[in-house]
Every structure is written in structure tokens, then in C-alpha cells.
Design an enzyme around this catalytic site. Structure first.
Site, PDB file in Angstrom:
ATOM      1  N   SER A 134      48.870  11.038  10.128  1.00  0.00           N
ATOM      2  CA  SER A 134      48.240  10.045  10.381  1.00  0.00           C
ATOM      3  C   SER A 134      47.687  10.182  11.577  1.00  0.00           C
ATOM      4  O   SER A 134      47.080  11.032  12.688  1.00  0.00           O
ATOM      5  CB  SER A 134      48.989   8.797  11.364  1.00  0.00           C
ATOM      6  N   PHE A 180      55.377  12.340   5.916  1.00  0.00           N
ATOM      7  CA  PHE A 180      57.026  12.040   5.090  1.00  0.00           C
ATOM      8  C   PHE A 180      55.845  12.337   3.523  1.00  0.00           C
ATOM      9  O   PHE A 180      56.814  12.258   2.859  1.00  0.00           O
ATOM     10  CB  PHE A 180      57.701  11.027   5.386  1.00  0.00           C
ATOM     11  N   GLU A 210      60.175  14.222   9.721  1.00  0.00           N
ATOM     12  CA  GLU A 210      61.810  14.488  10.087  1.00  0.00           C
ATOM     13  C   GLU A 210      62.676  13.237   8.926  1.00  0.00           C
ATOM     14  O   GLU A 210      63.649  13.212   9.008  1.00  0.00           O
ATOM     15  CB  GLU A 210      62.113  13.918  11.795  1.00  0.00           C
ATOM     16  N   ARG A 211      61.487  12.298   8.380  1.00  0.00           N
ATOM     17  CA  ARG A 211      62.593  11.469   7.344  1.00  0.00           C
ATOM     18  C   ARG A 211      63.107  11.847   6.172  1.00  0.00           C
ATOM     19  O   ARG A 211      63.808  11.196   5.963  1.00  0.00           O
ATOM     20  CB  ARG A 211      61.341  10.394   7.041  1.00  0.00           C
ATOM     21  N   CYS A 237      48.171   9.023   0.965  1.00  0.00           N
ATOM     22  CA  CYS A 237      46.087   9.428   1.754  1.00  0.00           C
ATOM     23  C   CYS A 237      44.864   8.673   0.838  1.00  0.00           C
ATOM     24  O   CYS A 237      43.893   8.714   1.253  1.00  0.00           O
ATOM     25  CB  CYS A 237      46.216  10.226   2.094  1.00  0.00           C
ATOM     26  N   GLU A 262      44.755   0.694   7.818  1.00  0.00           N
ATOM     27  CA  GLU A 262      45.866   1.718   6.744  1.00  0.00           C
ATOM     28  C   GLU A 262      47.076   1.366   6.463  1.00  0.00           C
ATOM     29  O   GLU A 262      47.643   1.391   7.833  1.00  0.00           O
ATOM     30  CB  GLU A 262      45.795   3.211   7.077  1.00  0.00           C
ATOM     31  N   LYS A 293      56.115  22.135  10.517  1.00  0.00           N
ATOM     32  CA  LYS A 293      57.310  21.658  11.501  1.00  0.00           C
ATOM     33  C   LYS A 293      57.479  19.919  10.343  1.00  0.00           C
ATOM     34  O   LYS A 293      56.220  19.426  10.136  1.00  0.00           O
ATOM     35  CB  LYS A 293      56.833  21.031  12.564  1.00  0.00           C
TER      36      LYS A 293
HETATM   37  P1  NAD Z   1      52.534  10.759  11.059  1.00  0.00           P
HETATM   38  O1  NAD Z   1      50.995  10.536  11.784  1.00  0.00           O
HETATM   39  O2  NAD Z   1      54.326   9.769  11.784  1.00  0.00           O
HETATM   40  O3  NAD Z   1      53.384  11.810  11.182  1.00  0.00           O
HETATM   41  C1  NAD Z   1      52.759  13.464  10.963  1.00  0.00           C
HETATM   42  C2  NAD Z   1      53.790  14.502  11.303  1.00  0.00           C
HETATM   43  O4  NAD Z   1      53.404  14.648  12.666  1.00  0.00           O
HETATM   44  C3  NAD Z   1      55.257  14.404  11.152  1.00  0.00           C
HETATM   45  O5  NAD Z   1      55.554  15.888  10.855  1.00  0.00           O
HETATM   46  C4  NAD Z   1      55.567  14.140  12.454  1.00  0.00           C
HETATM   47  O6  NAD Z   1      57.355  14.191  12.443  1.00  0.00           O
HETATM   48  C5  NAD Z   1      54.893  14.433  13.725  1.00  0.00           C
HETATM   49  N1  NAD Z   1      54.456  13.208  14.693  1.00  0.00           N
HETATM   50  C6  NAD Z   1      54.577  11.806  14.239  1.00  0.00           C
HETATM   51  N2  NAD Z   1      54.912  11.449  15.365  1.00  0.00           N
HETATM   52  C7  NAD Z   1      54.075  12.129  16.496  1.00  0.00           C
HETATM   53  C8  NAD Z   1      53.772  12.410  17.607  1.00  0.00           C
HETATM   54  N3  NAD Z   1      53.802  11.124  18.554  1.00  0.00           N
HETATM   55  N4  NAD Z   1      53.535  13.664  17.954  1.00  0.00           N
HETATM   56  C9  NAD Z   1      53.257  14.656  17.563  1.00  0.00           C
HETATM   57  N5  NAD Z   1      53.411  14.723  16.301  1.00  0.00           N
HETATM   58  C10 NAD Z   1      54.177  13.436  15.493  1.00  0.00           C
HETATM   59  O7  NAD Z   1      52.422  10.413   9.340  1.00  0.00           O
HETATM   60  P2  NAD Z   1      53.646  10.206   8.449  1.00  0.00           P
HETATM   61  O8  NAD Z   1      53.781   8.379   8.647  1.00  0.00           O
HETATM   62  O9  NAD Z   1      54.996  11.247   8.478  1.00  0.00           O
HETATM   63  O10 NAD Z   1      52.957  10.176   6.700  1.00  0.00           O
HETATM   64  C11 NAD Z   1      51.721   8.796   6.835  1.00  0.00           C
HETATM   65  C12 NAD Z   1      49.567   9.208   7.248  1.00  0.00           C
HETATM   66  O11 NAD Z   1      49.748  10.481   6.455  1.00  0.00           O
HETATM   67  C13 NAD Z   1      49.455   8.181   6.297  1.00  0.00           C
HETATM   68  O12 NAD Z   1      48.445   8.332   8.029  1.00  0.00           O
HETATM   69  C14 NAD Z   1      48.548   8.535   5.674  1.00  0.00           C
HETATM   70  O13 NAD Z   1      47.531   8.776   5.012  1.00  0.00           O
HETATM   71  C15 NAD Z   1      48.914  10.661   6.307  1.00  0.00           C
HETATM   72  N6  NAD Z   1      48.362  11.871   5.009  1.00  0.00           N
HETATM   73  C16 NAD Z   1      47.115  12.151   5.334  1.00  0.00           C
HETATM   74  C17 NAD Z   1      46.794  12.918   4.230  1.00  0.00           C
HETATM   75  C18 NAD Z   1      45.198  13.429   4.640  1.00  0.00           C
HETATM   76  O14 NAD Z   1      45.637  14.778   3.225  1.00  0.00           O
HETATM   77  N7  NAD Z   1      44.280  13.508   5.157  1.00  0.00           N
HETATM   78  C19 NAD Z   1      47.635  13.068   3.344  1.00  0.00           C
HETATM   79  C20 NAD Z   1      48.705  12.861   3.369  1.00  0.00           C
HETATM   80  C21 NAD Z   1      49.709  11.614   4.405  1.00  0.00           C
END
Ligand code: NAD
Length: 498
Positions: free
Chosen positions: A225, A148, A175-176, A280, A382, A172
Site C-alpha cells: 500500500s 498479500f 504474513e496473511r 493493484c 483505494e 519478507k
Molecule cells: P500492505 O502495505 O499492508 O503490506 C505489504 C507488506 O508490507 C507486507 O509484507 C506487510 O507485512 C508489510 N507491512 C505492513 N504494514 C507495515 C508497516 N507498518 N511497516 C512495515 N511494513 C509493513 O499491503 P497489502 O494489504 O498486503 O497489499 C495490498 C496493497 O498493495 C494495495 O494497496 C495494492 O494496491 C498494493 N499493491 C501494489 C502493487 C503494485 O505493483 N503497485 C502490486 C500489488 C499490490
């Protein structure tokens, strides 16, 4: 209320799946409903991408690049609209959203160099009248799953380059806050991208699992994450797919006793509190080498944190907006409580922060802890919110040990005037992206982005040169055209240069 659909084969479709609410984080009101892809919608998207692949793969790279040039122009013409869409669903300030889109455009520019990027490697006469070359061919249908916190930039890390390399793509997004992502994909269609080359499916775990399991999806790029990154990497590679999964972070800034303190304070304010800490690469730990610099830092930071201008991200001139959801807000507040309970010194308290006229928004004020120690959850986890932890160390070696012992290794930086200390830090720190007096060392589009340890699963970093390698497969071709006079007899020993 708007319905946020999918983009499949160049058309907006709703499908028959479930729906989820999308919120305005500044007011707490529902602003839209996003369609969540079910199995049939996903199958439609994958089939469209598969059908578009043969023609797109064979489209000359220079023609693909032309579409990217037009896409870049449309992105620039629509900057304000995109920033507004990001801000309305994510909550970050419009200025911050503009910055995100501009960084994303840099990735489009890089991808537009496809003819140059895809030039192979050639050697004439590797043997008598034998030539050899390596060709970089597309992988096929690629899926991208994005977080998101950068709804424009992170997808732009992925699909422009994948598509420039001749792949077709299924995105994909989170969704937020899916609206800006979908709008941008529509601009790519307007730029002349053939139908089916880029498809956007909205969804949650069900859609992600469908993409992982489908045999026609050959590669997965994930950013989000760490637990989900690890899951997708394990499940995807188990099925023989190429997977690049970028995860979470806990980024440390080291302040040496000789640092330019005012410069470090300004840098830390932006790096810790910009985008409400939902980056991140956000700095969430300041490691001060010596008590003197720690005391001076806390004294200078505290009033600036208390004076942060916080409000609805869509207003101009603010420093910080709300967090993305009420769950994110609760989580951050929980960590602040845990930090107090563990004995950290709370210097600025962001709990109970209210913005006039926006009582139901997901606001948390800037928060500062001093004397944080490595076993506290505010240090290990985090938090992804506007919380900065000051940790005190005795030496650069102590600071390095602390960083290297942490499970994450995304970004870090050092503030110093000492070249020797900076060089030692760059050399010994086990982190993928390092800044020297640069708080957010996010590599430009023609380098590559990636962390170490549990911040990245996979062998290659994202975008830039590593991205080209990830989205292509090397094929090595050895060629001879036999002539009567150089035809060889059967050789039973393994051919060599002799
Ligand atoms: P998230 O892991 O909750 O979601 C990321 C994606 O995974 C979304 O599209 C979501 O729909 C999907 N998802 C969520 N739960 C899932 C599940 N159980 N099974 C399969 N898919 C699932 O992350 P977020 O809250 O949207 O974003 C924040 C996180 O992303 C933080 O941990 C941040 O550090 C990380 N991030 C990392 C980078 C990087 O380059 N390393 C960049 C941006 C964000």
C-alpha cells in the site's frame, strides 16, 4: 494446525519470535500459524545471505541461468499445488491463482536470460590504445517485501532477477498468505540454488524495520500500500539504500461514446471483479464520456454483476472468491455505506452476501455505484474490493483531467474505436501503464511494471530491463596497457580528446 516457518540458509526454521494466525477466508477458520521473525532470526537470515554472496556473485551468469531453467520446470510441474496453496489462504479462485503463477513464471524465463542481460557496454579506442567498458555488477544483499494479493507473482517479479544478477536475497512475504511463497522458494532450493542465496523470513513491521535498518541490506524492493511504500522509501533512502517501492492504485477506465460496449462490459467485469477487486491493476472507476454510454453501461453491467458466481476460491468454475480477511471485508462494507451516505446511486448492493455452507467466510458481492463524484471517498480512496464506481464526464479532456488530478497513477485504459482519441489519451494521461481496449495492461516480463505519482516511489520500474538496472550497479572501467613507444609525459591539463 500447520506451523509456517522461515527458510534460512536452505533450512526451515521456526525461531523464537511471535506467531500470527493465518485464516481460510472462505470459512473464517484459522488454518495455520505463521512464525514472525524476531531480531535474532532476521540476523540469521542476513548473515546467511551475506555469507552466500561472494561465491554467488562470482558464479558465471550462465551457471546461474541453469538453476533458473530448472526452477521454471519445477514451477510448471507444481502449478496445481501452488494454485491450491494460494487459493486456500488468499481466497482467489484456483483459475485466477493459476494465471498469477504463469505470469510469475514469465519473470523466471526473463531472468534466465542473465548472460545476455548482463552483457556490458564496450568501446575500443576511446583514446590512443585506451579501451572503456561498463560492467553491471550486483548490489549485494537485497531484501524484498511483498503484499498479500499476489503471493506468488510479486515475489517472482523480484528475486529471480535479483539472483540472476548475482545478488543474494531476503524475502519478507505477506504474513496473511505466506504458504505458497514459501513452497515456491523451496522449489528454487530443489533446483540447485546454493544455500543462503534466497532466504524467506516471515514477519510484520518488526521484520521490515529490521531489514530497513540493517547496514548489510543494500537495496529494498517493496510492493504494497502507498503509506507503507512511502515509509519504506523514506527510511531506506535516508540510510543510503537503493529503494524501489510500488504502492496503491485507483485505476480508471474511460469509455468513449463510440466504444464497443459489449467488449467493454466483458473487459470491465473481469477487471473490476476478478480476484474480488484485490489487484493493484483492478479497474475501480469507469469514466463514461456522455450520459448515453453511462446509462447503457450501467444497464448491461448490473445484471451481470448480480449473477457473479461467488464461493470458496478453491472450488472450480467460480468468478470470485472471498476477501482476504474479515478486516478487509469490514473495510469494503464501510466504503459501500460511505458511498450511499455521500449520495452515490447504489445499483448493485454486495452487502449481506452469503454463500451456502460458508456463512463465516469473508464474502462481499459485486457492487456497482453510479453518479459517483470526485469528492466522495469511494472515488478518492483505494477500496481494494469488488466495488466499481461509474463517473460521468462531458469530454475526453474532462476524463483526462479527472485521472490526472487523482493522487494515484498506476494503470488506466480507454475503450474506443477512435485512433485519434486513443493517441491523445496515451500521450496526455499521467499514469504509468496504459491500455487501449485492454483493461489490465500489466506489462509482460520483458518490459517493466510501474505506476506514476503516488503509485511508485523510486526512479525505476519493477522487473524487465528496469529491474536489471535496479539490481545491478554500473561500473565504468577505462583501461590502457602502456607500451614503451606510447608512454605519455605527465599531463597537468584535464585529459580530453583534443
Ligand atoms: P500492505 O502495505 O499492508 O503490506 C505489504 C507488506 O508490507 C507486507 O509484507 C506487510 O507485512 C508489510 N507491512 C505492513 N504494514 C507495515 C508497516 N507498518 N511497516 C512495515 N511494513 C509493513 O499491503 P497489502 O494489504 O498486503 O497489499 C495490498 C496493497 O498493495 C494495495 O494497496 C495494492 O494496491 C498494493 N499493491 C501494489 C502493487 C503494485 O505493483 N503497485 C502490486 C500489488 C499490490
Amino acid at each position: 494446525m500447520q506451523t509456517i516457518e522461515h527458510l534460512i540458509n536452505g533450512e526451515r526454521v521456526a525461531g523464537d519470535g511471535r506467531k500470527a494466525p493465518v485464516f481460510n477466508p472462505s470459512t473464517g477458520e484459522v488454518s495455520g500459524e505463521v512464525c514472525l521473525a524476531d531480531a535474532a532470526t532476521l540476523q540469521h537470515a542476513i548473515q546467511s545471505a551475506r555469507a552466500a554472496y561472494p561465491a554467488w556473485r562470482n558464479t558465471p551468469p550462465a551457471r546461474r541461468a541453469q538453476v533458473l531453467f530448472r526452477f521454471k520446470q519445477l514451477l510448471e510441474e507444481n502449478l496445481e499445488t501452488i494454485a491450491g496453496l494460494i487459493s486456500a489462504e488468499h481466497g482467489k479462485t484456483v483459475e485466477d491463482a493459476l494465471g498469477e503463477v504463469k505470469r510469475g513464471i514469465e519473470n523466471v524465463e526473463y531472468a534466465a536470460g542473465a548472460p545476455e542481460l548482463l552483457k556490458g557496454e564496450y568501446t575500443r579506442n576511446v583514446g590512443p590504445a585506451i579501451d572503456a567498458w561498463s560492467d553491471f555488477q550486483p548490489v549485494g544483499v537485497v531484501a524484498g517485501i511483498t503484499p498479500f494479493n499476489f503471493p506468488a507473482m510479486v515475489p517472482l517479479w523480484m528475486y529471480p532477477l535479483a539472483i540472476a544478477c548475482g545478488n543474494t536475497f531476503i524475502l519478507k512475504p505477506s504474513e496473511r498468505d505466506p504458504s505458497s511463497t514459501l513452497f515456491i522458494a523451496g522449489l528454487f532450493q530443489r533446483a540447485g540454488l546454493p544455500k543462503g542465496v534466497l532466504n524467506v523470513v516471515n514477519g510484520d513491521k518488526e521484520a521490515v524495520d529490521g531489514l530497513i535498518a540493517h547496514p548489510d541490506v543494500k537495496a529494498l524492493s517493496f510492493v504494497g500500500s502507498t503509506p507503507i511504500a512511502e515509509y519504506i522509501y523514506a527510511e531506506g533512502t535516508r540510510r543510503g539504500k537503493r529503494v524501489q517501492a510500488l504502492g496503491g492504485a485507483k485505476n480508471h477506465a474511460v469509455l468513449m461514446p463510440d466504444a464497443d460496449l459489449d467488449n467493454a462490459v466483458n473487459a470491465l467485469m473481469g477487471a473490476a471483479y476478478g480476484s474480488c477487486g484485490e489487484r493493484c491493476m483492478a479497474i475501480s472507476v469507469a469514466v463514461c464520456v456522455g450520459d448515453a454510454i453511462a446509462d447503457a453501461l450501467v444497464e448491461k453491467l448490473a445484471p451481470q454483476i448480480a449473477a457473479l458466481k461467488i464461493g470458496p476460491g478453491t472450488s472450480r468454475g467460480l468468478d470470485m472468491g472471498p476477501l482476504v480477511t474479515s478486516a478487509a471485508r469490514e473495510r469494503v462494507l464501510g466504503y459501500i455505506d460511505a458511498g450511499i451516505a455521500a449520495g452515490a446511486e447504489l445499483k448493485v448492493d454486495g452487502r449481506g452476501y452469503e454463500v451456502d455452507g460458508h456463512r463465516n467466510g469473508y464474502f462481499v458481492g459485486g457492487t456497482l455505484f453510479d453518479r459517483v463524484t470526485p469528492e466522495m471517498s469511494i472515488y478518492t480512496d483505494e477500496i481494494f474490493g469488488p466495488v466499481l464506481c461509474v463517473v460521468r464526464a462531458n469530454s475526453l479532456e474532462d476524463a483526462l483531467r479527472l485521472i490526472n488530478d487523482h493522487e494515484y497513477g498506476n494503470g488506466t485504459c480507454i475503450f474506443t474505436r477512435d485512433g485519434e482519441a486513443a493517441r491523445q489519451f496515451c500521450d496526455e494521461v499521467e499514469v504509468g501503464m496504459v491500455g487501449v481496449n485492454v483493461p489490465l495492461p500489466v506489462p509482460v516480463a520483458y518490459h517493466s511494471f510501474g505506476g506514476w505519482k503516488r503509485s511508485l516511489f523510486g526512479d525505476l520500474h519493477a522487473y524487465g530491463p528496469d529491474g536489471v538496472r535496479f539490481y545491478t550497479r554500473r561500473k565504468a572501467i577505462t583501461q590502457r596497457w602502456p607500451q614503451r613507444e606510447n608512454r605519455e609525459a605527465a599531463q597537468y591539463a584535464f585529459p580530453s580528446q583534443r
